[in-house]
Design an enzyme around this catalytic site. Structure first.
Site, PDB file in Angstrom:
ATOM      1  N   HIS A   1      25.124  -8.369  26.279  1.00  0.00           N
ATOM      2  CA  HIS A   1      24.263  -9.503  26.613  1.00  0.00           C
ATOM      3  C   HIS A   1      23.107  -9.614  25.632  1.00  0.00           C
ATOM      4  O   HIS A   1      22.127 -10.298  25.907  1.00  0.00           O
ATOM      5  CB  HIS A   1      23.741  -9.347  28.052  1.00  0.00           C
ATOM      6  CG  HIS A   1      24.856  -9.397  29.048  1.00  0.00           C
ATOM      7  ND1 HIS A   1      25.133 -10.519  29.807  1.00  0.00           N
ATOM      8  CD2 HIS A   1      25.794  -8.488  29.368  1.00  0.00           C
ATOM      9  CE1 HIS A   1      26.189 -10.270  30.575  1.00  0.00           C
ATOM     10  NE2 HIS A   1      26.618  -9.041  30.317  1.00  0.00           N
TER      11      HIS A   1
ATOM     12  N   LYS B   1       8.377  12.552   3.621  1.00  0.00           N
ATOM     13  CA  LYS B   1       7.568  13.734   3.949  1.00  0.00           C
ATOM     14  C   LYS B   1       6.504  13.958   2.864  1.00  0.00           C
ATOM     15  O   LYS B   1       5.336  14.166   3.167  1.00  0.00           O
ATOM     16  CB  LYS B   1       8.446  14.992   4.020  1.00  0.00           C
ATOM     17  CG  LYS B   1       9.304  15.096   5.263  1.00  0.00           C
ATOM     18  CD  LYS B   1       9.908  16.509   5.300  1.00  0.00           C
ATOM     19  CE  LYS B   1      10.995  16.646   6.321  1.00  0.00           C
ATOM     20  NZ  LYS B   1      11.740  17.889   6.185  1.00  0.00           N
TER      21      LYS B   1
ATOM     22  N   GLU C   1      22.601  10.726   7.822  1.00  0.00           N
ATOM     23  CA  GLU C   1      21.906  11.670   6.943  1.00  0.00           C
ATOM     24  C   GLU C   1      22.884  12.386   6.012  1.00  0.00           C
ATOM     25  O   GLU C   1      22.507  12.851   4.942  1.00  0.00           O
ATOM     26  CB  GLU C   1      21.132  12.692   7.799  1.00  0.00           C
ATOM     27  CG  GLU C   1      19.893  13.232   7.105  1.00  0.00           C
ATOM     28  CD  GLU C   1      19.044  14.136   8.016  1.00  0.00           C
ATOM     29  OE1 GLU C   1      19.430  14.365   9.179  1.00  0.00           O
ATOM     30  OE2 GLU C   1      18.006  14.611   7.542  1.00  0.00           O
TER      31      GLU C   1
HETATM   32  O1  PA5 Z   1      19.936  17.785   9.639  1.00  0.00           O
HETATM   33  C1  PA5 Z   1      18.890  18.169   9.156  1.00  0.00           C
HETATM   34  O2  PA5 Z   1      18.833  19.089   8.337  1.00  0.00           O
HETATM   35  C2  PA5 Z   1      17.569  17.558   9.562  1.00  0.00           C
HETATM   36  O3  PA5 Z   1      17.716  16.473  10.395  1.00  0.00           O
HETATM   37  C3  PA5 Z   1      16.722  18.594  10.261  1.00  0.00           C
HETATM   38  O4  PA5 Z   1      17.390  19.040  11.390  1.00  0.00           O
HETATM   39  C4  PA5 Z   1      15.351  18.036  10.652  1.00  0.00           C
HETATM   40  O5  PA5 Z   1      14.719  17.473   9.533  1.00  0.00           O
HETATM   41  C5  PA5 Z   1      14.486  19.137  11.241  1.00  0.00           C
HETATM   42  O6  PA5 Z   1      14.342  20.176  10.324  1.00  0.00           O
HETATM   43  P1  PA5 Z   1      13.867  21.596  10.744  1.00  0.00           P
HETATM   44  O7  PA5 Z   1      14.841  22.166  11.696  1.00  0.00           O
HETATM   45  O8  PA5 Z   1      13.774  22.365   9.477  1.00  0.00           O
HETATM   46  O9  PA5 Z   1      12.503  21.426  11.403  1.00  0.00           O
END
Ligand code: PA5
Length: 426
Positions: free
Chosen positions: A300, A414, A279
């Site tokens: 395996h 989203k 990410e």
């Molecule tokens: O690293 C990040 O920002 C994302 O993976 C968030 O943690 C994830 O989308 C969850 O978001 P939130 O904590 O706003 O619900």
């Protein structure tokens, strides 16, 4: 405390004067919090600046949860759950509840089956909830919370509010408003720390402490790493080294990194790592794709591809020097299984031999390799390891000129979900 790093190539050959200069600029940008995405560099000095008051407060709440509950349900997705899950899985014994409550995660997937079965499981147990969402608007945990909050209110009536802990942004979000309206106790996700960098805040600390683990040792490990990696030295700073090697391999035609471990306790460290790097780095048509394998099982299955498939992978082993516990192969009288040649060997030593064998086979198969070795699996070493990865990830993304702290790609799906489901305003 140290993580050692080994590279199958010659690291010193990778350091040109131009690269040293670029690294120095990146390092300064991180240390002075002026690099791209600077608003989210709060995690860099968090371990050394976290207040004693907050730590003691979280410990007190964890103690309270342990004394009033059998189960803590932690609701969150992505960075809001993977850090605590990684630490708890690394430290726990799969077949036994230790000194904490049982921590169960929800909201990281949407499943009526999962939620119904979870609520049925909770019925004869005392329960506390911790809903974690920095934005306070993420749909998957919000859906799980709607059901679990209703469940808690039905079970505990007026007392439910004292059993629902909310971890969210200090200033904004629907969850924050809801918490204020209902009087739920709240913890804050600092504004300058993003989800995947938040394991050392209340996001990770409350579930980890409730599970019975020592969050002061965890923070201490991270603090040692913070001090270690704030020194700019390309020959000794392993976070820089890991980033440089990855970057070199990426440019040399290896866009996929497979993290391999022989320790099943680390499987959620792998998941956390995949989120962190995937990410943070995978943007603008660039970035290393992070994947993971758990050996021996994957030797395996995917082992075939790694050895012999398309050459585009490099492999990073994460090894632990000392086993938490061990068994030694004993001499069997009839040797019916023909294993007596192993007698006297510990199972940890078997895995070390397996690592050596796999490493040399994969090298012969044209898979470049990095080996990271940590001394042992405990809170302090995990704190050090997770901080190491966060710092390395920042260097790595900046080497690709990427902002490590946003996730525009995640927003695309989203928005589509909202459109398909007719959310007002979409
Ligand atoms: O690293 C990040 O920002 C994302 O993976 C968030 O943690 C994830 O989308 C969850 O978001 P939130 O904590 O706003 O619900």
């Amino acid at each position: 405390m140290n993580i050692s790093i080994n590279y199958s190539g010659d690291y010193s050959q990778l350091l040109s004067p131009e690269l040293e200069q670029k690294l120095q600029a990146i390092h300064e940008g991180i240390q002075t919090k002026s690099a791209k995405g600077a608003d989210y560099l709060g995690w860099t000095d968090w371990p050394s600046t976290i207040s004693e008051e907050l730590l003691q407060d979280i410990k007190g709440t964890a103690e309270h949860i342990r004394s009033t509950s059998d189960v803590l349900v932690v609701i969150g997705i992505g960075g809001s759950y993977l850090g605590s899950k990684a630490v708890i899985e690394s430290l726990s014994t799969p077949f036994q509840k230790l000194n904490g409550v049982e921590v169960i995660f929800a909201g990281h997937l949407v499943s009526g089956t999962y939620l119904k079965q979870l609520m049925a499981y909770l019925d004869d147990k005392e329960v506390t909830l911790n809903i974690i969402s920095k934005s306070g608007t993420t749909t998957e945990p919000a859906i799980a919370f709607r059901f679990l909050q209703h469940y808690m209110e039905k079970r505990y009536g007026d007392q439910a509010a004292a059993r629902i802990f909310v971890t969210t942004d200090e200033e904004k979000g629907a969850l924050r408003s809801l918490a204020i309206e209902k009087g739920y106790p709240r913890y804050v996700v600092p504004g300058n720390i993003g989800g995947r960098y938040s394991v050392f805040t209340a996001v990770g600390l409350l579930p980890i402490a409730a599970a019975g683990y020592d969050i002061e040792k965890l923070i201490n490990g991270a603090k040692i790493a913070e001090q270690e990696f704030e020194v700019f030295d390309t020959k000794s700073n392993r976070a820089i080294q890991y980033a440089v090697i990855r970057n070199h391999l990426y440019n040399a035609g290896y866009p996929i990194e497979i993290m391999a471990t022989f320790d099943d306790k680390l499987s959620y460290v792998q998941e956390w790592w995949k989120q962190l790097f995937g990410e943070s780095e995978g943007k603008e048509g660039k970035g290393i794709f992070p994947a993971s394998v758990l050996y021996s099982t994957d030797l395996h299955s995917l082992g075939q591809y790694i050895q012999d498939g398309k050459r585009m992978l490099f492999e990073t082993f994460l090894n632990v020097e000392k086993a938490v516990d061990d068994l030694t192969v004993f001499e069997a009288e009839n040797n019916g299984d023909e294993l007596n040649y192993l007698s006297g060997l510990t199972l940890h030593a078997f895995n070390l031999a397996c690592h050596e064998a796999t490493s040399s086979a994969h090298l012969d198969g044209g898979v470049p390799q990095i080996t990271l070795t940590m001394e042992q699996l405990d809170e302090q070493h995990l704190g050090h390891l997770l901080y190491f990865y966060m710092k390395a990830c920042a260097y790595s993304a900046y080497l690709l000129d990427i902002n490590p702290f946003d996730q525009p790609g995640v927003e695309d799906y989203k928005n589509n979900v909202f459109k398909i489901l007719n959310k007002p305003g979409y």
